[in-house]
Design a protein around this motif. Structure first.
Motif, mmCIF file in Angstrom:
data_model
loop_
_atom_site.group_PDB
_atom_site.id
_atom_site.type_symbol
_atom_site.label_atom_id
_atom_site.label_comp_id
_atom_site.label_asym_id
_atom_site.label_seq_id
_atom_site.Cartn_x
_atom_site.Cartn_y
_atom_site.Cartn_z
ATOM 1 N N ILE A 128 9.822 5.503 -10.509
ATOM 2 C CA ILE A 128 11.118 6.088 -10.846
ATOM 3 C C ILE A 128 10.844 7.420 -11.515
ATOM 4 O O ILE A 128 10.047 7.483 -12.451
ATOM 5 C CB ILE A 128 11.867 5.172 -11.828
ATOM 6 N N THR A 129 11.439 8.464 -11.016
ATOM 7 C CA THR A 129 11.104 9.772 -11.571
ATOM 8 C C THR A 129 12.256 10.765 -11.476
ATOM 9 O O THR A 129 13.126 10.652 -10.612
ATOM 10 C CB THR A 129 9.851 10.350 -10.874
ATOM 11 N N HIS A 130 12.232 11.726 -12.391
ATOM 12 C CA HIS A 130 13.165 12.838 -12.336
ATOM 13 C C HIS A 130 12.514 14.047 -11.681
ATOM 14 O O HIS A 130 13.157 15.040 -11.404
ATOM 15 C CB HIS A 130 13.520 13.267 -13.771
ATOM 16 N N ASP A 131 11.204 13.923 -11.527
ATOM 17 C CA ASP A 131 10.408 15.072 -11.149
ATOM 18 C C ASP A 131 10.198 15.087 -9.629
ATOM 19 O O ASP A 131 9.486 14.264 -9.080
ATOM 20 C CB ASP A 131 9.066 14.945 -11.889
ATOM 21 N N LEU A 132 10.837 16.033 -8.975
ATOM 22 C CA LEU A 132 10.764 16.059 -7.515
ATOM 23 C C LEU A 132 9.363 16.368 -7.014
ATOM 24 O O LEU A 132 8.958 15.915 -5.953
ATOM 25 C CB LEU A 132 11.757 17.070 -6.946
ATOM 26 N N ASP A 133 8.613 17.115 -7.812
ATOM 27 C CA ASP A 133 7.237 17.416 -7.426
ATOM 28 C C ASP A 133 6.441 16.109 -7.387
ATOM 29 O O ASP A 133 5.632 15.867 -6.501
ATOM 30 C CB ASP A 133 6.635 18.413 -8.415
ATOM 31 N N GLU A 134 6.742 15.272 -8.377
ATOM 32 C CA GLU A 134 6.077 13.977 -8.426
ATOM 33 C C GLU A 134 6.516 13.102 -7.243
ATOM 34 O O GLU A 134 5.694 12.445 -6.588
ATOM 35 C CB GLU A 134 6.467 13.314 -9.742
ATOM 36 N N ALA A 135 7.810 13.125 -6.956
ATOM 37 C CA ALA A 135 8.329 12.337 -5.831
ATOM 38 C C ALA A 135 7.704 12.792 -4.517
ATOM 39 O O ALA A 135 7.533 11.996 -3.586
ATOM 40 C CB ALA A 135 9.843 12.449 -5.771
ATOM 41 N N ALA A 136 7.332 14.086 -4.465
ATOM 42 C CA ALA A 136 6.726 14.622 -3.246
ATOM 43 C C ALA A 136 5.370 13.977 -2.940
ATOM 44 O O ALA A 136 4.876 14.048 -1.822
ATOM 45 C CB ALA A 136 6.576 16.141 -3.359
ATOM 46 N N HIS A 137 4.777 13.312 -3.929
ATOM 47 C CA HIS A 137 3.510 12.611 -3.697
ATOM 48 C C HIS A 137 3.713 11.333 -2.892
ATOM 49 O O HIS A 137 2.766 10.753 -2.395
ATOM 50 C CB HIS A 137 2.886 12.176 -5.039
ATOM 51 N N GLY A 157 0.802 -1.225 0.000
ATOM 52 C CA GLY A 157 0.000 0.000 0.000
ATOM 53 C C GLY A 157 0.835 1.276 0.000
ATOM 54 O O GLY A 157 0.300 2.379 -0.061
ATOM 55 N N GLU A 158 2.150 1.109 0.063
ATOM 56 C CA GLU A 158 3.008 2.281 0.106
ATOM 57 C C GLU A 158 3.250 2.831 -1.311
ATOM 58 O O GLU A 158 3.088 2.116 -2.284
ATOM 59 C CB GLU A 158 4.363 1.874 0.713
ATOM 60 N N TRP A 159 3.632 4.095 -1.402
ATOM 61 C CA TRP A 159 4.058 4.713 -2.655
ATOM 62 C C TRP A 159 5.505 5.167 -2.427
ATOM 63 O O TRP A 159 5.743 6.047 -1.609
ATOM 64 C CB TRP A 159 3.160 5.910 -2.995
ATOM 65 N N VAL A 160 6.422 4.512 -3.114
ATOM 66 C CA VAL A 160 7.838 4.824 -2.942
ATOM 67 C C VAL A 160 8.394 5.329 -4.275
ATOM 68 O O VAL A 160 8.127 4.745 -5.320
ATOM 69 C CB VAL A 160 8.622 3.573 -2.456
ATOM 70 N N SER A 161 9.145 6.417 -4.231
ATOM 71 C CA SER A 161 9.786 6.925 -5.446
ATOM 72 C C SER A 161 11.266 6.624 -5.405
ATOM 73 O O SER A 161 11.872 6.625 -4.328
ATOM 74 C CB SER A 161 9.632 8.446 -5.555
ATOM 75 N N ILE A 162 11.835 6.374 -6.564
ATOM 76 C CA ILE A 162 13.291 6.278 -6.665
ATOM 77 C C ILE A 162 13.753 7.446 -7.523
ATOM 78 O O ILE A 162 13.279 7.626 -8.645
ATOM 79 C CB ILE A 162 13.767 4.961 -7.321
ATOM 80 N N ILE A 163 14.629 8.278 -6.938
ATOM 81 C CA ILE A 163 15.170 9.397 -7.694
ATOM 82 C C ILE A 163 16.696 9.236 -7.778
ATOM 83 O O ILE A 163 17.274 8.420 -7.058
ATOM 84 C CB ILE A 163 14.774 10.775 -7.097
ATOM 85 N N THR A 185 14.639 23.621 -5.388
ATOM 86 C CA THR A 185 13.980 24.902 -5.609
ATOM 87 C C THR A 185 12.965 25.205 -4.520
ATOM 88 O O THR A 185 12.432 24.289 -3.900
ATOM 89 C CB THR A 185 13.215 24.905 -6.946
ATOM 90 N N THR A 186 12.710 26.473 -4.347
ATOM 91 C CA THR A 186 11.688 26.847 -3.372
ATOM 92 C C THR A 186 10.304 26.473 -3.892
ATOM 93 O O THR A 186 9.384 26.287 -3.135
ATOM 94 C CB THR A 186 11.716 28.357 -3.068
ATOM 95 N N ASN A 187 10.208 26.337 -5.238
ATOM 96 C CA ASN A 187 8.952 25.849 -5.816
ATOM 97 C C ASN A 187 8.538 24.538 -5.198
ATOM 98 O O ASN A 187 7.375 24.283 -4.963
ATOM 99 C CB ASN A 187 9.186 25.519 -7.305
ATOM 100 N N LEU A 188 9.554 23.731 -4.989
ATOM 101 C CA LEU A 188 9.296 22.417 -4.440
ATOM 102 C C LEU A 188 8.675 22.541 -3.055
ATOM 103 O O LEU A 188 7.754 21.816 -2.707
ATOM 104 C CB LEU A 188 10.593 21.621 -4.371
#
Ligand code: ADP
Length: 269
Positions: free
Chosen positions: A197-206, A33-39, A244-247
């Motif tokens: 697997i993502t390059h997008d930190l905004d996506e990883a933030a999910h 049930g977890e959501w794990v990102s690899i960056i 970034t501060t956007n993040l």
């Protein structure tokens, strides 16, 4: 804790005649049930890790356990059914003449009855919000729509874990946002575990936790708010994306409580 995926001490090289390993001692788990990102930067071993878990690479040492079963040559086809992969390029994932055919394709290979197939196609297209495109030609869809159809085809096969390998990287921001929304929804609806697997930190933030890879090794595993607040310079931990501060704004938007130390620093800046 109920671990659906456990990876222990993975070592792997594509070319056995070379010294250098593409994975050198990779250890992590993903809870059900977890959501794990690899960056991590290009070439750090993220896709290799995903391919290995999906049984696509031979000749590794260490172990991969899926649902407490050790992955081996003998059970790879059984275990692969528990995993659904979505890749980067939506155009490489189409086989059907219509969206409906495409979603049904994997099920046809599994000998699922017609009625059940139809039911699952409708259910999957509804889940990714593509039911209106059922009889359309896949080639005519936008990148984001294509990826959602690819997801529908995958969830129709009832996986337990979905692995997204840079699957939003070719999409525009709207396509990406829509895809993220869909992932959240199908994760709940079909009780999925997500490895992204993502390059997008905004996506990883999910995600619930983020794994950072560099040069075939895991250099950090942390919750997004901890990772992003403790490493102001992502380059230090091997990322080629500037912090970034956007993040931080995005993290707040996703409802993270930013650590006080970070807030104080930004206010000073
Ligand atoms: P990432 O997904 O983090 O960008 P990869 O897992 O794709 O990294 O690649 C890790 C390393 O393995 C890189 O040095 C890459 O060049 C190498 N590599 C990837 N695929 C192959 C392959 N099929 N044959 C040989 N080397 C490969």
């Amino acid at each position: 804790m109920n671990k659906i995926l456990e990876v222990e001490n993975l070592h792997f090289k594509y070319d056995k005649t070379q010294e250098v390993e593409q994975l050198s001692g990779v250890n992590f788990y993903v809870a059900r049930g977890e959501w794990v990102s690899i960056i991590g930067k290009n070439g750090s071993g993220k896709s290799t890790t995903a391919r290995l878990i999906d049984g696509l690479l031979e000749g590794f040492t260490g172990s991969v356990k899926i649902d407490n079963v050790l992955l081996s040559q003998e059970n790879v086809w059984t275990l692969r059914k528990k995993i659904g992969m979505v890749f980067q390029n939506p155009d490489n994932q189409f086989v059907g003449a219509t969206v409906e055919d495409d979603v049904a394709f994997g099920m046809e290979n599994q000998g699922i009855a017609r009625d059940e197939m139809k039911r699952r196609v409708d259910e999957a297209l509804l889940a990714v919000n593509m039911q209106a495109f059922k009889s359309k030609e896949p080639a005519r869809l936008s990148g984001g729509q294509k990826q959602r159809v690819a997801i529908a085809g995958m969830i129709a096969l009832r996986p337990e874990i979905i692995i997204l390998d840079e699957s939003t990287s070719m999409l525009d921001p709207t396509g990406r946002d829509e895809m993220m929304r869909v992932i959240h929804e199908i994760k709940d609806k079909f009780k999925l575990t997500v490895l992204s697997i993502t390059h997008d930190l905004d996506e990883a933030a999910h995600s619930d936790r983020i794994i950072v890879m560099n040069e075939g090794k895991i250099v950090q595993i942390a919750e997004p708010e901890v990772l992003f607040s403790s490493n102001k310079d992502m380059v230090e931990i091997g990322l080629d994306v500037p912090f970034t501060t956007n993040l931080m704004t995005d993290l707040e938007r996703h409802g993270f409580d930013l650590p006080k130390a970070y807030m104080d620093e930004t206010q000073l800046a």
